[in-house]
Design a protein around this motif. Structure first.
Motif, PDB file in Angstrom:
ATOM      1  N   ALA A  97       0.735  -1.537  -0.080  1.00  0.00           N
ATOM      2  CA  ALA A  97      -0.125   0.041   0.154  1.00  0.00           C
ATOM      3  C   ALA A  97       0.575   0.787   0.083  1.00  0.00           C
ATOM      4  CB  ALA A  97      -0.886  -0.046   1.825  1.00  0.00           C
ATOM      5  N   GLU A  98       1.689   1.414  -0.976  1.00  0.00           N
ATOM      6  CA  GLU A  98       2.684   2.160  -0.885  1.00  0.00           C
ATOM      7  C   GLU A  98       2.987   3.185  -2.460  1.00  0.00           C
ATOM      8  OE1 GLU A  98       4.249   5.684  -0.112  1.00  0.00           O
ATOM      9  OE2 GLU A  98       3.900   4.616   1.912  1.00  0.00           O
ATOM     10  N   GLY A 138      -8.435 -15.776   2.788  1.00  0.00           N
ATOM     11  CA  GLY A 138      -9.343 -15.393   1.954  1.00  0.00           C
ATOM     12  C   GLY A 138      -9.088 -13.524   2.520  1.00  0.00           C
ATOM     13  N   PHE A 139      -8.363 -12.535   1.596  1.00  0.00           N
ATOM     14  CA  PHE A 139      -8.553 -11.430   1.704  1.00  0.00           C
ATOM     15  C   PHE A 139      -8.508 -10.503   0.901  1.00  0.00           C
ATOM     16  CE2 PHE A 139      -4.459 -11.465   2.625  1.00  0.00           C
ATOM     17  CZ  PHE A 139      -3.864 -10.309   2.603  1.00  0.00           C
ATOM     18  N   ALA A 140      -8.797  -9.331   0.876  1.00  0.00           N
ATOM     19  CA  ALA A 140      -8.396  -8.135  -0.179  1.00  0.00           C
ATOM     20  C   ALA A 140      -7.724  -7.289   0.401  1.00  0.00           C
ATOM     21  CB  ALA A 140      -9.258  -8.636  -0.825  1.00  0.00           C
ATOM     22  N   LEU A 141      -6.750  -6.736  -0.478  1.00  0.00           N
ATOM     23  CA  LEU A 141      -6.454  -5.268   0.222  1.00  0.00           C
ATOM     24  C   LEU A 141      -6.519  -4.284  -0.939  1.00  0.00           C
ATOM     25  CD1 LEU A 141      -4.063  -3.946   2.065  1.00  0.00           C
ATOM     26  CD2 LEU A 141      -2.698  -4.543   0.980  1.00  0.00           C
ATOM     27  N   LEU A 142      -6.891  -3.591  -0.538  1.00  0.00           N
ATOM     28  CA  LEU A 142      -8.011  -2.123  -1.451  1.00  0.00           C
ATOM     29  C   LEU A 142      -7.340  -0.753  -0.896  1.00  0.00           C
ATOM     30  CD1 LEU A 142     -10.178  -3.196  -1.481  1.00  0.00           C
ATOM     31  CD2 LEU A 142      -8.706  -4.433  -2.879  1.00  0.00           C
ATOM     32  N   ASP A 143      -7.114  -0.260  -2.352  1.00  0.00           N
ATOM     33  CA  ASP A 143      -6.999   1.761  -1.662  1.00  0.00           C
ATOM     34  C   ASP A 143      -7.560   2.102  -1.554  1.00  0.00           C
ATOM     35  OD1 ASP A 143      -5.643   4.049  -1.400  1.00  0.00           O
ATOM     36  OD2 ASP A 143      -4.245   3.477  -3.737  1.00  0.00           O
ATOM     37  N   ALA A 149     -16.837  -0.362  -7.285  1.00  0.00           N
ATOM     38  CA  ALA A 149     -16.786  -1.598  -6.580  1.00  0.00           C
ATOM     39  C   ALA A 149     -17.047  -3.323  -7.163  1.00  0.00           C
ATOM     40  CB  ALA A 149     -18.839  -1.620  -6.418  1.00  0.00           C
ATOM     41  N   GLN A 150     -16.468  -3.169  -7.686  1.00  0.00           N
ATOM     42  CA  GLN A 150     -16.673  -4.239  -8.426  1.00  0.00           C
ATOM     43  C   GLN A 150     -15.388  -4.842  -7.666  1.00  0.00           C
ATOM     44  OE1 GLN A 150     -16.948  -1.296 -10.644  1.00  0.00           O
ATOM     45  NE2 GLN A 150     -18.553  -1.754 -11.247  1.00  0.00           N
ATOM     46  N   GLN A 151     -14.698  -3.547  -7.084  1.00  0.00           N
ATOM     47  CA  GLN A 151     -13.312  -4.744  -6.457  1.00  0.00           C
ATOM     48  C   GLN A 151     -13.851  -5.301  -5.249  1.00  0.00           C
ATOM     49  OE1 GLN A 151     -10.970  -1.258  -5.816  1.00  0.00           O
ATOM     50  NE2 GLN A 151      -8.939  -2.312  -6.163  1.00  0.00           N
ATOM     51  N   ILE A 152     -14.940  -5.572  -4.462  1.00  0.00           N
ATOM     52  CA  ILE A 152     -15.352  -6.159  -3.325  1.00  0.00           C
ATOM     53  C   ILE A 152     -15.737  -7.288  -3.734  1.00  0.00           C
ATOM     54  CG2 ILE A 152     -16.698  -5.265  -1.362  1.00  0.00           C
ATOM     55  CD1 ILE A 152     -14.859  -3.720  -1.886  1.00  0.00           C
ATOM     56  N   SER A 158     -11.621  -7.799   4.071  1.00  0.00           N
ATOM     57  CA  SER A 158     -11.200  -6.975   3.059  1.00  0.00           C
ATOM     58  C   SER A 158     -10.946  -5.541   4.011  1.00  0.00           C
ATOM     59  CB  SER A 158     -12.705  -6.334   2.306  1.00  0.00           C
ATOM     60  OG  SER A 158     -13.469  -7.311   1.606  1.00  0.00           O
ATOM     61  N   VAL A 159      -9.437  -5.142   3.579  1.00  0.00           N
ATOM     62  CA  VAL A 159      -9.165  -4.406   3.508  1.00  0.00           C
ATOM     63  C   VAL A 159      -8.419  -3.123   3.288  1.00  0.00           C
ATOM     64  CG1 VAL A 159      -6.513  -3.910   5.421  1.00  0.00           C
ATOM     65  CG2 VAL A 159      -7.173  -5.723   5.719  1.00  0.00           C
ATOM     66  N   ILE A 160      -8.975  -2.238   3.863  1.00  0.00           N
ATOM     67  CA  ILE A 160      -8.727  -1.136   2.479  1.00  0.00           C
ATOM     68  C   ILE A 160      -8.388   0.237   3.443  1.00  0.00           C
ATOM     69  CG2 ILE A 160     -10.573   1.089   1.352  1.00  0.00           C
ATOM     70  CD1 ILE A 160     -12.747  -0.643   2.082  1.00  0.00           C
ATOM     71  N   ALA A 161      -7.198   0.689   2.912  1.00  0.00           N
ATOM     72  CA  ALA A 161      -5.736   0.805   3.799  1.00  0.00           C
ATOM     73  C   ALA A 161      -5.899   2.420   2.960  1.00  0.00           C
ATOM     74  CB  ALA A 161      -4.725   0.632   3.225  1.00  0.00           C
ATOM     75  N   GLN A 162      -5.130   3.080   3.298  1.00  0.00           N
ATOM     76  CA  GLN A 162      -5.390   4.810   3.123  1.00  0.00           C
ATOM     77  C   GLN A 162      -6.559   5.530   3.705  1.00  0.00           C
ATOM     78  OE1 GLN A 162      -2.144   5.372   0.957  1.00  0.00           O
ATOM     79  NE2 GLN A 162      -2.830   3.624  -0.304  1.00  0.00           N
ATOM     80  N   VAL A 163      -7.439   5.741   4.332  1.00  0.00           N
ATOM     81  CA  VAL A 163      -8.177   6.221   4.554  1.00  0.00           C
ATOM     82  C   VAL A 163      -8.241   7.132   5.561  1.00  0.00           C
ATOM     83  CG1 VAL A 163     -11.015   6.786   5.147  1.00  0.00           C
ATOM     84  CG2 VAL A 163      -9.690   3.924   5.061  1.00  0.00           C
TER      85      VAL A 163
END
Length: 488
Positions: A97-98, A138-143, A149-152, A158-163
């Motif tokens: 996530a960088e 199973g997990f997804a790391l998202l920006d 919505a297609q990524q969810i 689901s881990v949504i970083a950079q909030v």
């Protein structure tokens, strides 16, 4: 010697959690470049006398993160060329996530700068430990700044970083609401693993952007769900259901179907969609489009079982065709109006046929009209194709005269000849519609609906008077017909 940028991660916690090798590397340099000072390790390093230069000021110069990261990577490459070797530190792990590190890796080769990633601890390890998540499930790391919505996938952690702030959280909330119910629990985690700073709070999705404590170390965790209300909105679930219906444990009727047996269903469902459109019925249209989509999935599932193709192949072919036939959208071509766009479509279509070895000169001018179209629509398209090469009446008066001739032939026809002569008359009427620039299929549909409304008005009147058709005179029925006309 080529310039070099060494990139290290500051981890997710405080200085005590920084590996000794990383700490020694930092202490050796005269200046440490950091993306942001908003990290607990930076404060401790500054107190120890480390000279730190951050890019926090860049965030104030741009309205979007893409521009911020682009500028930071450019400035780092410039500094590397000037100083030959620099050390750049980022929160967490440099490759998790960088975005600035990814940009450096993409751009460094063209500027002959070496990028050396030294490592670091990402926020994922302490996050999994804090929330008791096993990532093997199973997990997804998202920006958060690029979330769609297609990524969810609601069945994954689901881990949504950079909030970073409430505005970003609001965008995340609205995107998640396209997939998940408003009440779905989401967990806001800030400074995970940092003693004295860590904050974890679970709230309903609709309250996500009400939280006040977002910052550079904030993320959102979305727990998976198997709820039918969520799964049944997923295309993958539809594919699964159709496959089950066709399986040995599925529905006997569905198992027996073939491409040929479903042919009539496909036609019927198509017309039911058209009826919903004509009735301006959005709810009905939604349902009927679903029934039509089911036919596509059934045919695709049968094809899978036959080893022919899958729905993925159908989607692949359609996507490629749409991109290929719209070079004015996805390529370098331009189209200023619908006519230019259509001409481009036809040009690409002709090129596709040539690539398949089909010579357009060898094809009939009438080629390409689906034989199973309704007869009225088929006649209309036949006449349009013929007219394109000049096989057409000169003016509408000639068409009107032809209709009169065909009508006389109908009146004089024997019982055996009548069907053919009526067909000739209808064909001539279609020609008249074409000259008037009226779609005959739509014209007849309008009349059919008009007749239905007026006839149902008569039925209503009969019920009100307690009578039947056989008990009513034709003048009485005509009177109600005229009443129906007057109400339109």
């Amino acid at each position: 010697m080529a310039a070099r940028i060494q990139v290290l991660g500051l981890g997710a916690g405080d200085l005590e959690q920084l590996p000794l090798g990383m700490y020694k590397q930092i202490k050796k340099v005269q200046k440490l470049y950091v993306r942001t000072k908003e990290h607990p390790v930076i404060d401790e390093l500054i107190r120890e006398g480390v000279q730190v230069e951050s890019f926090d000021h860049v965030y104030l110069q741009h309205g979007g993160f893409d521009e911020v990261y682009e500028q930071i990577s450019r400035e780092l490459l410039d500094k590397a060329e000037q100083e030959q070797e620099i050390l750049y530190a980022v929160p967490g792990h440099p490759l998790v996530a960088e975005r600035t590190v990814q940009l450096l890796l993409e751009q460094a080769r063209s500027q002959q700068v070496e990028i050396q990633v030294l490592g670091g601890q990402s926020f994922l390890d302490p996050l999994f430990a804090r929330l008791a998540i096993d990532p093997i499930e199973g997990f997804a790391l998202l920006d958060a700044t690029r979330l769609t919505a297609q990524q969810i996938n609601p069945e994954l952690h689901s881990v949504i970083a950079q909030v970073y702030d409430q505005l970003t959280a609001s965008d995340v909330k609205l995107t998640l609401m396209e997939v998940l119910p408003d009440e779905h629990p989401v967990t806001i985690v800030t400074a995970v693993g940092v003693a004295g700073m860590e904050h974890v709070e679970t709230v309903p999705l609709y309250e996500l952007d009400h939280h006040q404590g977002f910052g550079n170390l904030s993320l959102v965790y979305v727990q998976p769900t198997q709820a039918d209300t969520v799964r049944n909105r997923q295309f993958a679930r539809l594919r699964e259901i159709v496959a089950i219906l066709r399986s040995p444990e599925g529905c006997p009727w569905d198992r027996e179907q073939t491409h040929q047996s479903l042919r009539k269903n496909l036609i019927e469902e198509s017309f039911e969609v058209l009826e919903a459109i004509d009735e301006d019925d959005p709810d009905g249209m939604c349902e009927e489009l679903g029934d039509l989509l089911l036919q596509v999935l059934l045919h695709s599932q049968i094809a899978v079982e036959n080893g022919d193709f899958s729905i993925d192949d159908v989607i692949l072919g359609l996507n490629e065709k749409l991109i290929r036939r719209h070079p004015h959208v996805f390529g370098e071509r331009h189209a200023d109006d619908a006519n230019e766009a259509f001409a481009t479509w036809q040009e690409v279509k002709a090129a596709e046929k040539a690539a398949k070895g089909i010579d357009p000169q060898e094809l009939s001018q009438l080629h390409g009209i689906p034989r199973e179209l309704p007869a009225l629509m088929y006649a209309y398209k036949l006449q349009k194709k013929a007219a394109e090469v000049g096989f057409d009446w000169d003016n509408v008066a000639d068409v009107e005269k032809k209709i009169e001739e065909e009508y006389e032939e109908v009146k004089q026809a024997t019982a055996e000849e009548r069907a053919g002569e009526l067909g000739d008359l209808l064909f001539a009427v279609v020609n008249l519609a074409r000259f008037y620039k009226v779609d005959p299929e739509e014209a007849l549909r309008l009349t059919n609906r008009k007749f239905t409304r007026r006839f149902q008005f008569i039925e209503k009147k009969l019920k009100e008077t307690g009578k039947t058709f056989s008990e009513s005179s034709l003048p009485e029925l005509d009177k109600w017909w005229d009443e129906a006309k007057a109400t339109e």
